[in-house]
Enzyme design. Structure first.
Site, PDB file in Angstrom:
ATOM      1  N   LYS A  26      -5.329 -35.820  39.829  1.00  0.00           N
ATOM      2  CA  LYS A  26      -4.979 -34.913  38.723  1.00  0.00           C
ATOM      3  C   LYS A  26      -5.273 -33.448  39.058  1.00  0.00           C
ATOM      4  O   LYS A  26      -4.445 -32.589  38.801  1.00  0.00           O
ATOM      5  CB  LYS A  26      -5.758 -35.278  37.450  1.00  0.00           C
ATOM      6  CG  LYS A  26      -5.371 -36.594  36.820  1.00  0.00           C
ATOM      7  CD  LYS A  26      -5.929 -36.712  35.408  1.00  0.00           C
ATOM      8  CE  LYS A  26      -7.442 -36.580  35.340  1.00  0.00           C
ATOM      9  NZ  LYS A  26      -8.169 -37.693  36.025  1.00  0.00           N
ATOM     10  N   ARG A 101      -9.514 -36.956  26.304  1.00  0.00           N
ATOM     11  CA  ARG A 101      -9.940 -38.201  26.954  1.00  0.00           C
ATOM     12  C   ARG A 101     -10.256 -39.295  25.946  1.00  0.00           C
ATOM     13  O   ARG A 101     -10.573 -40.422  26.358  1.00  0.00           O
ATOM     14  CB  ARG A 101     -11.207 -37.930  27.755  1.00  0.00           C
ATOM     15  CG  ARG A 101     -11.019 -37.779  29.254  1.00  0.00           C
ATOM     16  CD  ARG A 101     -12.379 -37.457  29.782  1.00  0.00           C
ATOM     17  NE  ARG A 101     -12.651 -37.742  31.135  1.00  0.00           N
ATOM     18  CZ  ARG A 101     -12.573 -36.862  32.133  1.00  0.00           C
ATOM     19  NH1 ARG A 101     -12.100 -35.660  31.920  1.00  0.00           N
ATOM     20  NH2 ARG A 101     -12.972 -37.200  33.329  1.00  0.00           N
ATOM     21  N   ARG A 140     -14.500 -39.939  49.252  1.00  0.00           N
ATOM     22  CA  ARG A 140     -15.101 -38.721  48.725  1.00  0.00           C
ATOM     23  C   ARG A 140     -16.616 -38.796  48.766  1.00  0.00           C
ATOM     24  O   ARG A 140     -17.295 -37.819  49.067  1.00  0.00           O
ATOM     25  CB  ARG A 140     -14.682 -38.549  47.271  1.00  0.00           C
ATOM     26  CG  ARG A 140     -13.620 -37.520  47.066  1.00  0.00           C
ATOM     27  CD  ARG A 140     -13.355 -37.447  45.600  1.00  0.00           C
ATOM     28  NE  ARG A 140     -12.810 -36.166  45.244  1.00  0.00           N
ATOM     29  CZ  ARG A 140     -12.397 -35.867  44.015  1.00  0.00           C
ATOM     30  NH1 ARG A 140     -12.488 -36.739  43.061  1.00  0.00           N
ATOM     31  NH2 ARG A 140     -11.915 -34.692  43.738  1.00  0.00           N
ATOM     32  N   ARG A 146     -18.824 -34.549  45.956  1.00  0.00           N
ATOM     33  CA  ARG A 146     -19.113 -34.537  44.528  1.00  0.00           C
ATOM     34  C   ARG A 146     -20.368 -35.347  44.249  1.00  0.00           C
ATOM     35  O   ARG A 146     -20.405 -36.544  44.502  1.00  0.00           O
ATOM     36  CB  ARG A 146     -17.929 -35.151  43.762  1.00  0.00           C
ATOM     37  CG  ARG A 146     -16.649 -34.373  43.855  1.00  0.00           C
ATOM     38  CD  ARG A 146     -16.403 -33.644  42.560  1.00  0.00           C
ATOM     39  NE  ARG A 146     -16.331 -34.582  41.461  1.00  0.00           N
ATOM     40  CZ  ARG A 146     -15.210 -34.894  40.812  1.00  0.00           C
ATOM     41  NH1 ARG A 146     -14.073 -34.350  41.159  1.00  0.00           N
ATOM     42  NH2 ARG A 146     -15.235 -35.729  39.814  1.00  0.00           N
ATOM     43  N   ARG A 157     -17.135 -44.500  35.648  1.00  0.00           N
ATOM     44  CA  ARG A 157     -16.083 -43.568  35.235  1.00  0.00           C
ATOM     45  C   ARG A 157     -14.758 -44.309  35.043  1.00  0.00           C
ATOM     46  O   ARG A 157     -13.996 -44.021  34.127  1.00  0.00           O
ATOM     47  CB  ARG A 157     -15.947 -42.441  36.258  1.00  0.00           C
ATOM     48  CG  ARG A 157     -17.184 -41.565  36.309  1.00  0.00           C
ATOM     49  CD  ARG A 157     -17.104 -40.533  37.413  1.00  0.00           C
ATOM     50  NE  ARG A 157     -16.441 -39.325  36.966  1.00  0.00           N
ATOM     51  CZ  ARG A 157     -15.453 -38.722  37.592  1.00  0.00           C
ATOM     52  NH1 ARG A 157     -14.999 -39.208  38.717  1.00  0.00           N
ATOM     53  NH2 ARG A 157     -14.913 -37.645  37.111  1.00  0.00           N
TER      54      ARG A 157
END
Ligand code: AMP
Length: 200
Positions: A26, A101, A140, A146, A157
């Site tokens: 996104k 969300r 990642r 992150r 998540r």
């Protein structure tokens, strides 16, 4: 002009929200499309991460919730988004990445826009299979880009997305503004598909 009438000066540029699970791409796609359309990208995740980095009262309040991969409260998010959308650069179109969300956030956003005499033009859904999302997240994690991307948090998540955010797809489909995009392709292919879907 009545409050509910659209403002003609800002009618030319779209108001867009981006939906999709974590690691669907996104952020990248939102930034590309916003640049092409000349509208600001408003990423609530980026705004919150910045607040945490700056140690602001907001940042201190949301830090622990974010670290667990949970959602910040709808009430707090409403303040953040209301304030951001009131700024001049958001009047003639915007691209929201990461908001709404939850179903209450959909209502809040609709209310903010209604008060401004506008409405959303597109809700773009980036669809990526779960296995691919987990693989991307792990990559990642290895890069340590992150701090919130450890295994348990990645799972959390995704779970939160399925529970709270996935139902928004039906809401926007019902409004006739949902644009489904296959996000499991090269970045350029995805960008092209999105541009086509919004007529950019
Ligand atoms: P993101 O970068 O969009 O994945 O957001 C990172 C984190 O910020 C999320 O996991 C949430 O903890 C928080 N966050 C961002 N946007 C929202 C939102 N619209 N509602 C609640 N929490 C949010």
């Amino acid at each position: 002009m009545g409050a509910a009438e659209p403002d003609a000066s800002s009618a030319a540029k779209p108001r867009i929200v981006f939906l999709g699970p974590p690691n669907a791409g996104k952020g990248t796609q939102a930034a590309r499309l916003a640049e092409r359309l000349g509208i600001p990208t408003i990423s609530t995740g980026d705004m919150l991460r910045q607040a945490v980095a700056d140690g602001t009262p907001l940042g201190q309040e949301v830090q622990a919730v974010m670290a667990r991969g949970e959602l910040v409260s709808d009430a707090l998010m409403a303040e953040v988004v209301r304030e951001r959308l009131a700024r001049d650069d958001a009047h003639a179109g915007f691209l929201l990445d990461g908001y709404p969300r939850t179903a209450p956030q959909v209502e809040t956003l609709a209310g903010i826009l209604r008060d401004a005499g506008t409405e959303l033009d597109h809700a773009i859904l980036l669809e990526v299979p779960r296995a691919v999302l987990i693989e991307r997240a792990m990559r990642r994690f290895e890069d340590q880009e992150r701090p919130d991307d450890d295994r348990a948090v990645v799972e959390k998540r995704l779970e939160v997305y399925e529970e709270d955010t996935a139902p928004l797809v039906d809401l926007y489909a019902g409004l006739g503004i949902l644009r489904r995009i296959d996000g499991n392709r090269s970045m350029d292919d995805v960008s092209r598909a999105i541009e086509e879907a919004v007529g950019a």
